[in-house]
Design an enzyme around this catalytic site. Structure first.
Site, short mmCIF file in Angstrom:
data_model
loop_
_atom_site.label_atom_id
_atom_site.label_comp_id
_atom_site.label_asym_id
_atom_site.label_seq_id
_atom_site.Cartn_x
_atom_site.Cartn_y
_atom_site.Cartn_z
N HIS A 169 0.70 -1.10 -0.49
CA HIS A 169 -0.01 -0.12 -0.01
C HIS A 169 1.08 1.25 0.09
CE1 HIS A 169 -3.73 -2.33 -0.24
NE2 HIS A 169 -3.18 -2.36 1.51
N GLU A 180 -11.30 -3.49 -3.22
CA GLU A 180 -10.90 -2.90 -3.34
C GLU A 180 -10.10 -3.37 -5.48
OE1 GLU A 180 -6.87 -3.38 -1.04
OE2 GLU A 180 -8.63 -4.07 -0.26
N HIS A 223 -9.72 2.09 0.17
CA HIS A 223 -10.21 1.43 1.06
C HIS A 223 -10.65 1.27 2.02
CE1 HIS A 223 -7.52 -1.98 3.67
NE2 HIS A 223 -6.39 -1.86 2.29
C1 GLA Z 1 -5.32 -4.64 1.83
C2 GLA Z 1 -4.65 -6.46 1.60
C3 GLA Z 1 -4.77 -7.00 3.67
C4 GLA Z 1 -4.35 -5.58 4.21
C5 GLA Z 1 -5.29 -4.60 4.21
C6 GLA Z 1 -4.70 -4.27 5.68
O1 GLA Z 1 -6.89 -4.96 1.90
O2 GLA Z 1 -4.95 -7.38 1.29
O3 GLA Z 1 -3.77 -8.17 3.26
O4 GLA Z 1 -3.11 -6.02 4.82
O5 GLA Z 1 -5.26 -4.11 3.07
O6 GLA Z 1 -5.20 -4.48 7.06
#
Ligand code: GLA
Length: 376
Positions: free
Chosen positions: A130, A340, A204
């Site tokens: 991220h 997402e 997100h």
């Molecule tokens: C995303 C990732 C997850 C986790 C979340 C945040 O969706 O795929 O594995 O890291 O973000 O906690």
């Protein structure tokens, strides 16, 4: 005379319509807080006369609250979030935030572009997640708002400097949130660079349409006949697997909890669902990717996108340590889920995946819509 009266009636009717249209959406701005670094953060409220209301802060472009009409005439806040800027700064699990430069994982925190190798922070075991330590979820965006074509528009801009978090190129980023009268919240993304780079922006938000303890009773449909199996560190293996006959089959409505505890190596690795589904590309462009329903609230969320994939994450890392907003309790295991829209994880290292490269002169332009209705 008769003609004049008719004209007058038409004119009055037209102005009345105009006024109704003008008042159908609203925008308010207020001070939200000041970051530890001394930057002011504002909160924008976009609302419409159908009852939908969304709060977005300029820190991380975070959607802190999203109120939508439920089946009994009330409003439900359908996203997880924090109560204050300092809670967001302490680091929430990306609640409601914009994610960049690269949403999801890049294996070993490294990639090569035109023979040049770039190193990113390894903030998820050995992988990069991220956008790094201070990704787009933790920066303060410039903001401006307007009402355009009867819609409430919030435009966020951020210049990510060359080599910020290890990514090449000065990246001019623009994310626009638009709320319509028809309860559609659109997120559109635009970016340009002055050096070849990689990019995968997303949103997100964690959804819970009913405010129940977990999302296992939510019914989900994904317009995706394939998904990307992952290794132990959640990096796609490269295989594009059929969902048929697996717990990953959401091609028709299924309760999220139905198969989540089944014995399956992929569910074990993800601790539940934390995978990327490859969207059906038969109709390229903006298309329906996912529909989420919760029968008690009667609320339906449909996600439209022009992106090739969607990461469905069932909130498996929520562990009861994040304070619940407007409450004394904490967010439980799987109390929210993310949808997402994005490119495939680790694309910069996987030549067979659709490219995430952006070169000078090109414009990155993509859009996702979250449409709220009642289940019919
Ligand atoms: C995303 C990732 C997850 C986790 C979340 C945040 O969706 O795929 O594995 O890291 O973000 O906690």
């Amino acid at each position: 005379m008769k003609n004049l009266t008719l004209l007058l009636i038409l004119f009055l009717g037209f102005s009345a319509c105009k006024q109704v249209e003008k008042k159908a959406v609203h925008i308010e701005k207020e001070y939200y807080g000041t970051t530890k670094e001394g930057k002011e953060v504002d909160r924008y409220t976009l609302s419409n006369d159908s009852g939908m209301k969304v709060h977005i802060i300029t820190f991380g472009g975070i959607i802190t609250h999203l109120y939508v009409p439920n089946a009994t005439g009330g409003l439900n806040d359908v996203v997880l979030g924090c109560d204050s800027l300092s809670d967001y700064e302490k680091g929430s699990p990306y609640f409601g935030a914009l994610i960049g430069r690269y949403g999801n994982r890049i294996a070993d925190g490294t990639f090569t572009l035109d023979d040049q190798t770039y190193s990113l922070v390894q903030n998820d075991g050995k992988n990069h997640l991220h956008g790094g330590t201070k990704g787009f979820d933790k920066v303060v965006w410039d903001a401006s708002s307007r009402i355009e074509n009867g819609k409430a528009v919030l435009q966020l801009n951020y210049l990510s400097k060359d080599m910020e978090e290890g990514y090449p190129g000065n990246l001019n980023t623009e994310v626009t949130y638009t709320l319509s009268k028809a309860n559609i919240l659109e997120v559109s993304y635009r970016a340009t660079t002055d050096k070849k780079t990689v990019l995968n922006l997303t949103q997100h938000a964690y959804f819970n349409l009913s405010g129940t303890a977990d999302i296992l009773n939510h019914e989900l449909k994904l317009n995706a006949p394939h998904y990307l199996p992952v290794d132990e560190t959640l990096i796609p293996t490269g295989e594009i697997a059929s969902v048929a006959g697996t717990p990953f089959d959401f091609t028709s409505f299924k309760a999220i909890g139905r198969d989540i505890k089944k014995e399956d190596i992929q569910l074990e690795r993800g601790l539940g669902y934390d995978h990327c589904w490859v969207l059906d590309d038969s109709n390229k462009g903006l298309r329906s990717a996912a529909i989420l329903q919760e029968v008690n609230s009667g609320i339906q969320l449909e996600v439209f996108t022009d992106q090739p994939a969607i990461q469905f994450y069932s909130g498996n890392f929520l562990d009861g340590t994040n304070p619940m907003k407007q409450s004394d309790s904490f967010y439980n295991y799987r109390s929210g889920l993310c949808l997402e829209t994005q490119h495939f994880p680790n694309s910069p290292n996987q030549a067979s995946f659709p490219s995430t490269e952006l070169s000078p002169g090109e414009v990155y332009s993509t859009k996702t819509q979250f449409k709220f209705t009642l289940i019919n």
